[in-house]
Design an enzyme around this catalytic site. Structure first.
Site, PDB file in Angstrom:
ATOM      1  N   SER A  12      31.738 -16.328  49.201  1.00  0.00           N
ATOM      2  CA  SER A  12      32.743 -17.040  50.013  1.00  0.00           C
ATOM      3  C   SER A  12      33.594 -17.948  49.133  1.00  0.00           C
ATOM      4  CB  SER A  12      32.087 -17.816  51.154  1.00  0.00           C
ATOM      5  OG  SER A  12      31.347 -18.903  50.666  1.00  0.00           O
ATOM      6  N   MET A  89      23.678 -16.933  39.844  1.00  0.00           N
ATOM      7  CA  MET A  89      22.345 -17.507  39.803  1.00  0.00           C
ATOM      8  C   MET A  89      21.602 -17.267  38.484  1.00  0.00           C
ATOM      9  SD  MET A  89      22.286 -19.313  42.328  1.00  0.00           S
ATOM     10  CE  MET A  89      22.806 -19.613  43.993  1.00  0.00           C
ATOM     11  N   ARG A  90      22.345 -17.225  37.395  1.00  0.00           N
ATOM     12  CA  ARG A  90      21.709 -17.103  36.078  1.00  0.00           C
ATOM     13  C   ARG A  90      22.182 -18.254  35.200  1.00  0.00           C
ATOM     14  NH1 ARG A  90      19.890 -11.973  34.395  1.00  0.00           N
ATOM     15  NH2 ARG A  90      20.305 -12.541  32.248  1.00  0.00           N
ATOM     16  N   HIS A 108      28.193 -26.561  42.781  1.00  0.00           N
ATOM     17  CA  HIS A 108      26.791 -26.739  43.156  1.00  0.00           C
ATOM     18  C   HIS A 108      26.724 -27.479  44.494  1.00  0.00           C
ATOM     19  CE1 HIS A 108      22.502 -27.002  42.538  1.00  0.00           C
ATOM     20  NE2 HIS A 108      22.568 -28.251  42.959  1.00  0.00           N
ATOM     21  N   ASP A 140      27.634 -27.058  30.741  1.00  0.00           N
ATOM     22  CA  ASP A 140      27.147 -27.268  29.372  1.00  0.00           C
ATOM     23  C   ASP A 140      25.827 -26.514  29.221  1.00  0.00           C
ATOM     24  OD1 ASP A 140      25.236 -28.796  30.598  1.00  0.00           O
ATOM     25  OD2 ASP A 140      25.875 -30.713  29.734  1.00  0.00           O
ATOM     26  N   GLU A 141      25.060 -26.840  28.198  1.00  0.00           N
ATOM     27  CA  GLU A 141      23.859 -26.045  27.924  1.00  0.00           C
ATOM     28  C   GLU A 141      22.729 -26.315  28.907  1.00  0.00           C
ATOM     29  OE1 GLU A 141      25.699 -27.531  25.715  1.00  0.00           O
ATOM     30  OE2 GLU A 141      26.212 -26.055  24.166  1.00  0.00           O
ATOM     31  N   GLY A 142      22.823 -27.396  29.662  1.00  0.00           N
ATOM     32  CA  GLY A 142      21.735 -27.750  30.583  1.00  0.00           C
ATOM     33  C   GLY A 142      21.876 -27.086  31.948  1.00  0.00           C
ATOM     34  N   ASP A 144      22.990 -27.515  35.387  1.00  0.00           N
ATOM     35  CA  ASP A 144      23.848 -28.344  36.264  1.00  0.00           C
ATOM     36  C   ASP A 144      24.055 -29.760  35.713  1.00  0.00           C
ATOM     37  OD1 ASP A 144      24.050 -26.202  38.054  1.00  0.00           O
ATOM     38  OD2 ASP A 144      22.261 -26.819  39.147  1.00  0.00           O
ATOM     39  N   LYS A 171      32.233 -25.288  53.583  1.00  0.00           N
ATOM     40  CA  LYS A 171      33.632 -25.555  53.984  1.00  0.00           C
ATOM     41  C   LYS A 171      34.309 -26.481  52.988  1.00  0.00           C
ATOM     42  CE  LYS A 171      33.999 -24.883  58.910  1.00  0.00           C
ATOM     43  NZ  LYS A 171      33.908 -25.505  60.216  1.00  0.00           N
TER      44      LYS A 171
HETATM   45  C1  GAR Z   1      27.457 -22.100  47.044  1.00  0.00           C
HETATM   46  O1  GAR Z   1      27.089 -22.991  48.052  1.00  0.00           O
HETATM   47  C2  GAR Z   1      27.253 -22.716  45.692  1.00  0.00           C
HETATM   48  O2  GAR Z   1      27.420 -24.096  45.691  1.00  0.00           O
HETATM   49  C3  GAR Z   1      25.821 -22.347  45.410  1.00  0.00           C
HETATM   50  O3  GAR Z   1      25.670 -21.054  45.895  1.00  0.00           O
HETATM   51  C4  GAR Z   1      26.531 -20.883  47.002  1.00  0.00           C
HETATM   52  C5  GAR Z   1      27.282 -19.592  46.826  1.00  0.00           C
HETATM   53  O4  GAR Z   1      27.983 -19.270  47.989  1.00  0.00           O
HETATM   54  N1  GAR Z   1      25.540 -22.414  44.009  1.00  0.00           N
HETATM   55  C6  GAR Z   1      24.378 -22.811  43.517  1.00  0.00           C
HETATM   56  O5  GAR Z   1      23.426 -23.111  44.215  1.00  0.00           O
HETATM   57  C7  GAR Z   1      24.320 -22.860  42.010  1.00  0.00           C
HETATM   58  N2  GAR Z   1      23.141 -23.524  41.552  1.00  0.00           N
HETATM   59  P1  GAR Z   1      29.043 -18.100  47.997  1.00  0.00           P
HETATM   60  O6  GAR Z   1      28.397 -16.882  47.340  1.00  0.00           O
HETATM   61  O7  GAR Z   1      29.346 -17.855  49.438  1.00  0.00           O
HETATM   62  O8  GAR Z   1      30.240 -18.574  47.223  1.00  0.00           O
END
Ligand code: GAR
Length: 201
Positions: A12, A89-90, A108, A140-142, A144, A171
């Site tokens: 989204s 998610m990597r 995030h 960065d390397e960490g 989040d 939203k």
């Molecule tokens: C989002 O809410 C984003 O903030 C989160 O995944 C969702 C993806 O939604 N990201 C994380 O949790 C990263 N650690 P989407 O696929 O509908 O854009």
């Protein structure tokens, strides 16, 4: 400016970015969408918008650096300037981050540095905070931990479930992420140490 979006799931945020490109809110181009999941709806969204959509299979590149190298090659071949993580998610390797230093953004679903990593919304609910939100930051390397570009608070209601809270956070994300990207494109983001300052005139 050519951009790549990396996404693992529903996409989204990708859609919000593509819409912003179409309506002039972002003066760049999404040149390619890359996913580590074959069935990611984000890939379908890309195809529906006429954007190149690539699945890069983590099982074919077992080592993380080999996987990231495969992605880097795609990015370099297409002369990508900005890499946008949208529900990817990597964790990227340090050498990937170095190659695109201060040119990788992530979104995030919490007010970082609270609740980094997986399930940010679930963590916030379980902790019992009354206010959560979302954060756009440089990578960065960490995990989040990079400089924060934009943040916005979202109140937590007593009745909230993970789904209802995440829906309200989504939203806000859809408005915040395109804005952060456009600030970058316009050269309005300046780093002073960890602080990212934006001239939004
Ligand atoms: C989002 O809410 C984003 O903030 C989160 O995944 C969702 C993806 O939604 N990201 C994380 O949790 C990263 N650690 P989407 O696929 O509908 O854009």
């Amino acid at each position: 400016m050519d951009m790549a979006v990396l996404a693992s799931g529903y996409g989204s945020n990708l859609q919000a970015i593509v819409n912003a490109v179409q309506n002039g809110g972002i003066s760049g181009r999404v040149a390619v969408v890359i996913s580590d999941r074959k069935g990611a709806y984000a890939l379908q969204r890309a195809r529906d918008s006429g954007i190149e959509a690539l699945f890069i299979d983590p099982r074919e590149h077992e080592r993380r650096d080999a996987y990231d190298k495969a992605i880097l090659e795609i990015l370099h071949n297409r002369r990508i300037h900005l890499v946008i993580l949208a529900g990817f998610m990597r964790l990227l390797t340090a050498s990937f981050v170095q190659e695109f230093k201060s040119r990788i953004m992530n979104i995030h679903p919490s007010l970082l540095p609270a609740f980094p990593g997986l399930d940010g919304v679930k963590q916030a609910l379980a902790y019992g905070v009354k206010v959560s939100g979302c954060t756009v930051h440089f990578v960065d390397e960490g995990l989040d931990t990079g400089p924060i570009i934009l943040q916005e608070a979202v109140p937590v209601c007593d009745k909230d479930t993970e789904e209802s809270l995440h829906a309200r956070i989504h939203k806000v994300e859809h408005r915040l992420y395109p804005r952060a990207i456009q600030l970058f494109i316009e050269g309005k983001l300046h780093l002073e140490g960890r602080r990212c300052l934006a001239d939004e005139n």
